[in-house]
Scaffold this active site. Structure first.
Site, PDB file in Angstrom:
ATOM      1  N   TYR A 181     -12.816  -3.434  -3.359  1.00 12.82           N
ATOM      2  CA  TYR A 181     -13.704  -2.860  -4.372  1.00 12.82           C
ATOM      3  C   TYR A 181     -14.037  -3.882  -5.437  1.00 12.82           C
ATOM      4  O   TYR A 181     -13.439  -4.962  -5.488  1.00 12.82           O
ATOM      5  CB  TYR A 181     -13.080  -1.599  -4.985  1.00 12.82           C
ATOM      6  CG  TYR A 181     -11.966  -1.857  -5.985  1.00 12.82           C
ATOM      7  CD1 TYR A 181     -10.712  -2.307  -5.577  1.00 12.82           C
ATOM      8  CD2 TYR A 181     -12.168  -1.668  -7.349  1.00 12.82           C
ATOM      9  CE1 TYR A 181      -9.699  -2.542  -6.502  1.00 12.82           C
ATOM     10  CE2 TYR A 181     -11.156  -1.895  -8.277  1.00 12.82           C
ATOM     11  CZ  TYR A 181      -9.932  -2.333  -7.848  1.00 12.82           C
ATOM     12  OH  TYR A 181      -8.931  -2.571  -8.756  1.00 12.82           O
ATOM     13  N   ARG A 228     -16.691 -12.627  -5.634  1.00  9.76           N
ATOM     14  CA  ARG A 228     -15.324 -12.122  -5.418  1.00  9.76           C
ATOM     15  C   ARG A 228     -15.316 -11.026  -4.352  1.00  9.76           C
ATOM     16  O   ARG A 228     -14.389 -10.954  -3.534  1.00  9.76           O
ATOM     17  CB  ARG A 228     -14.734 -11.607  -6.738  1.00  9.76           C
ATOM     18  CG  ARG A 228     -13.269 -11.226  -6.608  1.00  9.76           C
ATOM     19  CD  ARG A 228     -12.616 -10.931  -7.947  1.00  9.76           C
ATOM     20  NE  ARG A 228     -13.195  -9.761  -8.587  1.00  9.76           N
ATOM     21  CZ  ARG A 228     -12.834  -9.308  -9.786  1.00  9.76           C
ATOM     22  NH1 ARG A 228     -11.911  -9.958 -10.496  1.00  9.76           N
ATOM     23  NH2 ARG A 228     -13.405  -8.241 -10.307  1.00  9.76           N
ATOM     24  N   ARG A 236      -6.693   6.550  14.372  1.00  9.53           N
ATOM     25  CA  ARG A 236      -5.654   5.867  13.599  1.00  9.53           C
ATOM     26  C   ARG A 236      -4.850   4.898  14.469  1.00  9.53           C
ATOM     27  O   ARG A 236      -4.184   5.315  15.422  1.00  9.53           O
ATOM     28  CB  ARG A 236      -4.710   6.885  12.939  1.00  9.53           C
ATOM     29  CG  ARG A 236      -3.678   6.210  12.041  1.00  9.53           C
ATOM     30  CD  ARG A 236      -2.764   7.201  11.352  1.00  9.53           C
ATOM     31  NE  ARG A 236      -1.835   6.494  10.474  1.00  9.53           N
ATOM     32  CZ  ARG A 236      -0.709   5.902  10.884  1.00  9.53           C
ATOM     33  NH1 ARG A 236      -0.361   5.962  12.155  1.00  9.53           N
ATOM     34  NH2 ARG A 236       0.067   5.258  10.030  1.00  9.53           N
ATOM     35  N   HIS A 262      -3.070   0.763  13.618  1.00 11.05           N
ATOM     36  CA  HIS A 262      -3.044  -0.247  12.555  1.00 11.05           C
ATOM     37  C   HIS A 262      -3.990  -1.423  12.814  1.00 11.05           C
ATOM     38  O   HIS A 262      -4.632  -1.925  11.905  1.00 11.05           O
ATOM     39  CB  HIS A 262      -1.620  -0.774  12.352  1.00 11.05           C
ATOM     40  CG  HIS A 262      -0.699   0.230  11.740  1.00 11.05           C
ATOM     41  ND1 HIS A 262      -0.397   1.430  12.347  1.00 11.05           N
ATOM     42  CD2 HIS A 262      -0.013   0.220  10.574  1.00 11.05           C
ATOM     43  CE1 HIS A 262       0.431   2.113  11.578  1.00 11.05           C
ATOM     44  NE2 HIS A 262       0.681   1.402  10.493  1.00 11.05           N
ATOM     45  N   LYS A 319      -9.029  -8.120  -4.010  1.00  9.96           N
ATOM     46  CA  LYS A 319      -9.274  -6.904  -4.802  1.00  9.96           C
ATOM     47  C   LYS A 319      -9.331  -5.710  -3.854  1.00  9.96           C
ATOM     48  O   LYS A 319     -10.398  -5.190  -3.519  1.00  9.96           O
ATOM     49  CB  LYS A 319     -10.553  -7.037  -5.639  1.00  9.96           C
ATOM     50  CG  LYS A 319     -10.594  -6.052  -6.799  1.00  9.96           C
ATOM     51  CD  LYS A 319     -11.560  -6.479  -7.868  1.00  9.96           C
ATOM     52  CE  LYS A 319     -11.770  -5.420  -8.941  1.00  9.96           C
ATOM     53  NZ  LYS A 319     -10.595  -5.120  -9.760  1.00  9.96           N
ATOM     54  N   GLU A 377       0.522 -10.443 -14.033  1.00  9.39           N
ATOM     55  CA  GLU A 377      -0.650  -9.868 -14.701  1.00  9.39           C
ATOM     56  C   GLU A 377      -0.354  -8.446 -15.131  1.00  9.39           C
ATOM     57  O   GLU A 377       0.778  -7.977 -15.012  1.00  9.39           O
ATOM     58  CB  GLU A 377      -1.864  -9.923 -13.772  1.00  9.39           C
ATOM     59  CG  GLU A 377      -1.663  -9.156 -12.476  1.00  9.39           C
ATOM     60  CD  GLU A 377      -2.850  -9.262 -11.519  1.00  9.39           C
ATOM     61  OE1 GLU A 377      -3.964  -9.586 -11.959  1.00  9.39           O
ATOM     62  OE2 GLU A 377      -2.647  -8.995 -10.323  1.00  9.39           O
TER      63      GLU A 377
HETATM   64  N1  PDD Z   1      -9.362  -4.127 -12.800  1.00  9.03           N
HETATM   65  N2  PDD Z   1      -5.960  -7.884 -12.448  1.00  9.03           N
HETATM   66  C1  PDD Z   1      -5.995  -6.665 -11.897  1.00  9.03           C
HETATM   67  C2  PDD Z   1      -4.850  -6.208 -11.081  1.00  9.03           C
HETATM   68  C3  PDD Z   1      -7.125  -5.834 -12.092  1.00  9.03           C
HETATM   69  O1  PDD Z   1      -7.169  -4.615 -11.517  1.00  9.03           O
HETATM   70  C4  PDD Z   1      -8.197  -6.293 -12.897  1.00  9.03           C
HETATM   71  C5  PDD Z   1      -9.425  -5.463 -13.151  1.00  9.03           C
HETATM   72  C6  PDD Z   1      -8.102  -7.576 -13.465  1.00  9.03           C
HETATM   73  C7  PDD Z   1      -9.209  -8.161 -14.320  1.00  9.03           C
HETATM   74  O2  PDD Z   1     -10.329  -8.463 -13.544  1.00  9.03           O
HETATM   75  P1  PDD Z   1     -11.791  -8.448 -14.178  1.00  9.03           P
HETATM   76  O3  PDD Z   1     -11.790  -9.366 -15.340  1.00  9.03           O
HETATM   77  O4  PDD Z   1     -12.656  -8.907 -13.086  1.00  9.03           O
HETATM   78  O5  PDD Z   1     -12.085  -7.012 -14.594  1.00  9.03           O
HETATM   79  C8  PDD Z   1      -6.989  -8.351 -13.197  1.00  9.03           C
HETATM   80  C9  PDD Z   1     -10.527  -3.299 -12.796  1.00  9.03           C
HETATM   81  C10 PDD Z   1     -11.229  -3.209 -14.120  1.00  9.03           C
HETATM   82  C11 PDD Z   1     -10.158  -1.939 -12.199  1.00  9.03           C
HETATM   83  O6  PDD Z   1      -9.381  -1.944 -11.245  1.00  9.03           O
HETATM   84  O7  PDD Z   1     -10.659  -0.923 -12.642  1.00  9.03           O
END
Ligand code: PDD
Length: 300
Positions: free
Chosen positions: A50, A69, A117, A119, A164, A196
């Site tokens: 996403y 990304r 289903r 994997h 992501k 983070e």
């Molecule tokens: N999240 N690290 C994680 C685990 C995140 O989920 C996000 C952002 C960031 C910062 O990324 P960016 O600067 O691109 O927003 C770092 C979004 C906002 C979300 O999951 O809703």
């Protein structure tokens, strides 16, 4: 309802939400009519990716970086990219145009698709593409003035946090731990080093210098990672990418988080103790002002 990153979204009547137009597999439709088969691998395995893109003055902010990304995340999971660059931009612009808000945040999701289903990757399936948008509320004034609370926890996530992915259970549990403690964000550590936040990148200020954890597979490189680095450079604020031990976080002069919806925000209490002076610090104040200028320039 909470927006991404837990930021409060403006109250929205259920009817309004259901009437919102979303995009699903080639068509725009009311949210209430969007349906996904239960065998979608996003539902069964969390097998998808996403993006969350902030939109200012109806223009996606840092679109090229968000698109890059998304393409990278798809590639890392070997999910076919269902649209070319122009196709993605068209989709996002059309979604923005269908809604009345000048500032929005667009959510896009691609899953591997629908299959029996199993994997392993099924052959010949078509990725599911979903996108929606929501009004982007300004960061609450009280949070800007006072900063926010965070808690710290061991990082319990997998080792490909650079993707992501919609598989966010570790992030969900971390965020809930923060909420349970009355805090806004959870700062995570792996092997004694800062990774983070549950949905944000974390920044440490030490003797006037901004420290950032390395861009490796233990963190998601936020689009604001690159942006804050640029802003530090243009503001003449020293910036260093380095492994950050727990003690450096604990004794930071300032702590900050950044994300698409929270922009850059001061963390002024960690595990119930004040960070530095306990108030948003001078480096935050400069970076926040620079961020607002970058937004204004993007709107123009
Ligand atoms: N999240 N690290 C994680 C685990 C995140 O989920 C996000 C952002 C960031 C910062 O990324 P960016 O600067 O691109 O927003 C770092 C979004 C906002 C979300 O999951 O809703």
């Amino acid at each position: 309802m909470n927006g991404p990153g837990g930021s409060p979204a403006p109250a929205m009547a259920t009817e309004t939400l259901a009437e919102q137009t979303v995009f699903l597999n080639g068509d725009f439709m009311p949210l209430s009519e969007a349906r996904i088969p239960v065998l979608d691998r996003g539902f069964i395995f969390g097998d998808g990716v996403y993006e969350v893109v902030p939109v200012y003055g109806r223009k996606p902010f840092r679109w090229a970086q968000h698109h890059a990304r998304l393409v990278r995340s798809l590639g890392e999971l070997r999910i076919d990219n269902p649209r070319d660059a122009a196709g993605w931009r068209e989709l996002v612009d059309a979604l923005i145009a269908r809604h009345p808000w000048d500032d929005q945040f667009v959510y896009m999701q691609v899953t591997r698709g629908v299959a029996k289903r199993d994997h392993g990757f099924p052959k010949g399936i078509v990725p599911t593409v979903f996108a929606m948008t929501s009004p982007l509320a300004p960061v609450p004034a009280a949070q800007l003035q006072n900063g926010v609370d965070a808690v710290s926890l061991p990082d319990q996530r997998w080792l490909r946090c650079d993707i992501k992915s919609v598989s966010l259970l570790g992030n969900v549990l971390a965020r809930q731990a923060a909420l349970d403690a009355g805090a806004v964000e959870c700062i995570m550590f792996r092997d004694g080093e800062l990774t983070e936040g549950s949905s944000s990148n974390i920044w440490v200020v030490q003797h006037g210098k901004v420290l950032a954890p390395p861009r490796d597979s233990r963190i998601l490189e936020g689009i604001r990672y690159g942006l804050l680095q640029e802003l530090c450079e243009s503001e003449g604020i020293p910036f260093e990418v380095t492994a950050i031990p727990r003690d450096a976080v604990r004794h930071a002069d300032e702590l900050m988080l950044s994300s698409a919806t929270k922009e850059v925000l001061a963390i002024t209490r960690l595990d119930g103790e004040p960070v530095g002076s306990g108030k948003p610090g001078p480096v935050f104040t400069r970076l926040h002002a620079a961020y607002q200028r970058a937004k204004a320039a993007a709107r123009a």
